[in-house]
Design a protein around this motif. Sequence first.
Motif, mmCIF file in Angstrom:
data_model
loop_
_atom_site.group_PDB
_atom_site.id
_atom_site.type_symbol
_atom_site.label_atom_id
_atom_site.label_comp_id
_atom_site.label_asym_id
_atom_site.label_seq_id
_atom_site.Cartn_x
_atom_site.Cartn_y
_atom_site.Cartn_z
ATOM 1 N N MET A 135 0.828 -1.188 0.000
ATOM 2 C CA MET A 135 0.000 0.000 0.000
ATOM 3 C C MET A 135 0.870 1.249 0.000
ATOM 4 N N ILE A 136 0.221 2.387 -0.251
ATOM 5 C CA ILE A 136 0.862 3.690 -0.125
ATOM 6 C C ILE A 136 0.625 4.186 1.302
ATOM 7 N N ILE A 137 1.695 4.617 1.980
ATOM 8 C CA ILE A 137 1.580 5.129 3.342
ATOM 9 C C ILE A 137 2.048 6.576 3.349
ATOM 10 N N LEU A 138 1.120 7.503 3.538
ATOM 11 C CA LEU A 138 1.459 8.920 3.642
ATOM 12 C C LEU A 138 1.850 9.213 5.084
ATOM 13 N N ALA A 139 3.070 9.681 5.293
ATOM 14 C CA ALA A 139 3.563 9.853 6.659
ATOM 15 C C ALA A 139 3.934 11.305 6.923
ATOM 16 N N ALA A 140 3.381 11.855 7.998
ATOM 17 C CA ALA A 140 3.702 13.224 8.402
ATOM 18 C C ALA A 140 5.024 13.246 9.155
ATOM 19 N N THR A 141 5.880 14.189 8.789
ATOM 20 C CA THR A 141 7.173 14.347 9.447
ATOM 21 C C THR A 141 7.197 15.671 10.220
ATOM 22 N N PRO A 142 8.108 15.828 11.177
ATOM 23 C CA PRO A 142 8.159 17.071 11.966
ATOM 24 C C PRO A 142 8.284 18.308 11.091
ATOM 25 N N ILE A 143 7.617 19.395 11.492
ATOM 26 C CA ILE A 143 7.740 20.659 10.765
ATOM 27 C C ILE A 143 8.846 21.524 11.353
ATOM 28 N N GLY A 144 9.497 21.042 12.380
ATOM 29 C CA GLY A 144 10.594 21.792 12.987
ATOM 30 C C GLY A 144 11.235 21.044 14.143
ATOM 31 N N ASN A 145 10.417 20.649 15.100
ATOM 32 C CA ASN A 145 10.922 19.979 16.303
ATOM 33 C C ASN A 145 10.944 18.466 16.101
ATOM 34 N N LEU A 202 9.792 4.156 9.452
ATOM 35 C CA LEU A 202 11.099 4.452 8.855
ATOM 36 C C LEU A 202 12.079 3.308 9.081
ATOM 37 N N GLU A 203 11.988 2.676 10.244
ATOM 38 C CA GLU A 203 12.895 1.554 10.546
ATOM 39 C C GLU A 203 12.588 0.335 9.691
ATOM 40 N N GLU A 204 11.344 0.179 9.267
ATOM 41 C CA GLU A 204 10.924 -1.014 8.527
ATOM 42 C C GLU A 204 10.812 -0.795 7.025
ATOM 43 N N ALA A 205 10.836 0.446 6.574
ATOM 44 C CA ALA A 205 10.577 0.737 5.164
ATOM 45 C C ALA A 205 11.631 0.128 4.243
ATOM 46 N N THR A 206 11.162 -0.376 3.121
ATOM 47 C CA THR A 206 12.076 -0.839 2.076
ATOM 48 C C THR A 206 12.147 0.156 0.923
ATOM 49 N N VAL A 207 11.049 0.922 0.746
ATOM 50 C CA VAL A 207 11.007 1.939 -0.310
ATOM 51 C C VAL A 207 10.381 3.211 0.270
ATOM 52 N N ILE A 208 11.043 4.344 0.056
ATOM 53 C CA ILE A 208 10.495 5.640 0.463
ATOM 54 C C ILE A 208 10.469 6.562 -0.750
ATOM 55 N N ALA A 209 9.296 7.103 -1.048
ATOM 56 C CA ALA A 209 9.173 8.140 -2.071
ATOM 57 C C ALA A 209 9.229 9.471 -1.342
ATOM 58 N N ALA A 210 10.268 10.258 -1.600
ATOM 59 C CA ALA A 210 10.541 11.457 -0.805
ATOM 60 C C ALA A 210 10.578 12.695 -1.685
ATOM 61 N N GLU A 211 10.057 13.805 -1.143
ATOM 62 C CA GLU A 211 10.106 15.071 -1.868
ATOM 63 C C GLU A 211 11.551 15.470 -2.140
ATOM 64 N N VAL A 254 2.080 -2.119 -5.311
ATOM 65 C CA VAL A 254 1.246 -3.306 -5.524
ATOM 66 C C VAL A 254 1.808 -4.490 -4.745
ATOM 67 N N ASP A 255 3.141 -4.575 -4.658
ATOM 68 C CA ASP A 255 3.796 -5.723 -4.035
ATOM 69 C C ASP A 255 4.428 -5.424 -2.678
ATOM 70 N N ALA A 256 4.597 -4.153 -2.346
ATOM 71 C CA ALA A 256 5.243 -3.799 -1.072
ATOM 72 C C ALA A 256 4.737 -2.438 -0.619
ATOM 73 N N ASP A 257 4.865 -2.184 0.678
ATOM 74 C CA ASP A 257 4.487 -0.870 1.194
ATOM 75 C C ASP A 257 5.479 0.181 0.704
ATOM 76 N N VAL A 258 4.954 1.328 0.308
ATOM 77 C CA VAL A 258 5.795 2.466 -0.078
ATOM 78 C C VAL A 258 5.460 3.622 0.858
ATOM 79 N N LEU A 259 6.469 4.088 1.585
ATOM 80 C CA LEU A 259 6.306 5.206 2.504
ATOM 81 C C LEU A 259 6.514 6.498 1.725
#
Length: 273
Positions: A1-11, A23-32, A72-77
């Motif tokens: 699945m696609i996992i949309l993850a919120a990251t800190p905006i400063g702190n 983040l510790e388990e991810a195999t694929v991360i789509a990052a800005e 389709v085959d793995a989680d994408v963060l």
Amino acid sequence: MIILAATPIGNLGDASRRLVAALEEATVIAAEDTRTTQRLLAALGIANRPRLIALHDHNEKDRAAEVVGLAVDADVLVLSDAGMPTVSDPGYGLVAEAVRRGVAVTVIPGPSAVPTALAVSGLPTDRFTFEGFLPRKPGERRAALAALQSEGRTMVFFEAPSRVAASLADMARAFGPDRRGAVCRELTKLHEEVVRGPLAELAAWADAGVRGELVVVVAGAEVRAVSLPDAVTEVLELVRTGTRMKDAAAEVSAQTGLSSRELYQAALAVRNG
């Protein structure tokens, strides 16, 4: 699945346990920005080194199908540089493609500058609208603000430090100098600052120069129940005191919720009698 993850905006302390685990388990991360993601992994002490795919405004249309195919085959963060993906950040096109192809999408909620600024602004929070970044060109910016003159909900904008003084001045012209606002700077960071006051005062304050990441919150219009003939009378009275017809119609429109165009045309008809 696609996992949309919120990251800190400063702190960094705002990173949730769910985010750290993902983040510790991810195999694929789509990052800005893959460099920003690498710094986040290092700052959180995460040894995992997943495959990083750049997904930003300039390539999202082309890469969305590829990323969804991987999901389709793995989680994408999916991560943006800060805050929640898709909220004035990349991700919308990716989610739309996932929905089209029947790939599941879920969220790891967390920090977002929009509700954070709204909460500390001191302005009404029961109803609000997020307007993102205003246009860069002055004419386009003023037109966008003119379209919001009668907006009754609290408005939230993102703005760059180099343009905030000009934007606040245009807001004061469009919404009135006494309309309340708040400039939220460096939210959740060491030098967090919230400056509240009438738009004209905020514009004067910003003229001295503003640094950091900014969110501007503006109160909605206070709508008065006025009939069209009475509103036209108000427009003509403003014109009599030296206000341009177009500006007078816009001012009364912001106060009453009536159409600026309709007020202008009706006042013009009365004056030309």
